[in-house]
Design a protein around this motif. Structure first.
Motif, mmCIF file in Angstrom:
data_model
loop_
_atom_site.group_PDB
_atom_site.id
_atom_site.type_symbol
_atom_site.label_atom_id
_atom_site.label_comp_id
_atom_site.label_asym_id
_atom_site.label_seq_id
_atom_site.Cartn_x
_atom_site.Cartn_y
_atom_site.Cartn_z
ATOM 1 N N ASP A 4 0.855 -1.181 0.000
ATOM 2 C CA ASP A 4 0.000 0.000 0.000
ATOM 3 C C ASP A 4 0.894 1.236 0.000
ATOM 4 O O ASP A 4 1.545 1.537 0.995
ATOM 5 N N GLU A 6 -0.368 4.264 -0.875
ATOM 6 C CA GLU A 6 -1.274 5.411 -0.854
ATOM 7 C C GLU A 6 -0.960 6.274 0.365
ATOM 8 O O GLU A 6 -0.435 5.799 1.365
ATOM 9 N N SER A 12 -2.195 6.120 6.902
ATOM 10 C CA SER A 12 -1.646 5.443 5.719
ATOM 11 C C SER A 12 -0.192 5.077 5.962
ATOM 12 O O SER A 12 0.459 5.619 6.856
ATOM 13 N N GLN A 27 2.776 -3.231 7.956
ATOM 14 C CA GLN A 27 3.137 -3.415 6.551
ATOM 15 C C GLN A 27 4.653 -3.451 6.350
ATOM 16 O O GLN A 27 5.160 -4.265 5.596
ATOM 17 N N GLY A 52 2.862 -1.074 -6.339
ATOM 18 C CA GLY A 52 2.125 -0.172 -5.471
ATOM 19 C C GLY A 52 1.459 0.900 -6.306
ATOM 20 O O GLY A 52 1.828 1.111 -7.464
ATOM 21 N N HIS A 53 0.494 1.573 -5.739
ATOM 22 C CA HIS A 53 -0.240 2.584 -6.499
ATOM 23 C C HIS A 53 0.611 3.814 -6.800
ATOM 24 O O HIS A 53 0.739 4.228 -7.951
#
Length: 172
Positions: A4, A6, A12, A27, A52-53
């Protein structure tokens, strides 16, 4: 491995206001554990690819070749991990265009070739299209920027042929 990347919600993984959030902690530990296993099993896992984004190196999120904003935060978090575990490829999106980055670490291009790089190769494959259209390249071209397309929609694929050959193709 998908992580992740983001940053636009509280807690986050790269939240500027909660640097030791539980989600970040969990994470980071999971990623390190997974990459440790992959490195220990390189005979069976010759390619380590992380997705990942958001991206680290993006022509529109840099100044003088140094990532800015959330890209800088992501760089501070992930780039040392990529170096430590010899991550071969980082695939991301977020920017609505296609960008291919030379093997780069700490804002320095290792070499302008993809043959046996030590640094991670990074690709932004965000050219699939959306209602907002393309994100045009606004900045001067940094040294790590190998190629980009901010006009055409497309898709990408990569094929692993063997332990020494991985092919990435972007289609328009």
């Amino acid at each position: 491995v998908a992580v992740d990347t983001e940053d636009d919600y509280p807690g986050s993984p790269i939240d500027l206001f909660v640097p030791s959030s539980e989600s970040q902690y969990l994470q980071v530990n999971w990623l390190e554990e997974d990459l440790t296993k992959a490195v220990a099993n390189r005979a069976n896992v010759p390619w380590i690819v992380v997705g990942g984004h958001r991206n680290i190196y993006n022509i529109n999120s840099q100044k003088d070749g140094t990532p800015t904003g959330s890209a800088a935060d992501l760089q501070a978090w992930l780039e040392p991990v990529f170096e430590k575990y010899n991550v071969d490829l980082f695939l991301s999106g977020h920017a609505h265009n296609y960008q291919r980055i030379w093997p780069t670490a700490n804002n320095v291009v290792e070499k302008q070739s993809y043959e046996n790089p030590v640094a991670t190769t990074m690709i932004i494959a965000g050219h699939g299209g959306n209602i907002e259209g393309h994100e045009k390249f606004e900045s001067d071209t940094p040294s790590w920027f190998a190629f980009g397309d901010d006009e055409n929609f497309g898709y990408a694929q990569f094929k692993v042929f063997n332990e020494t050959t991985l092919e990435f193709t972007a289609f328009r």
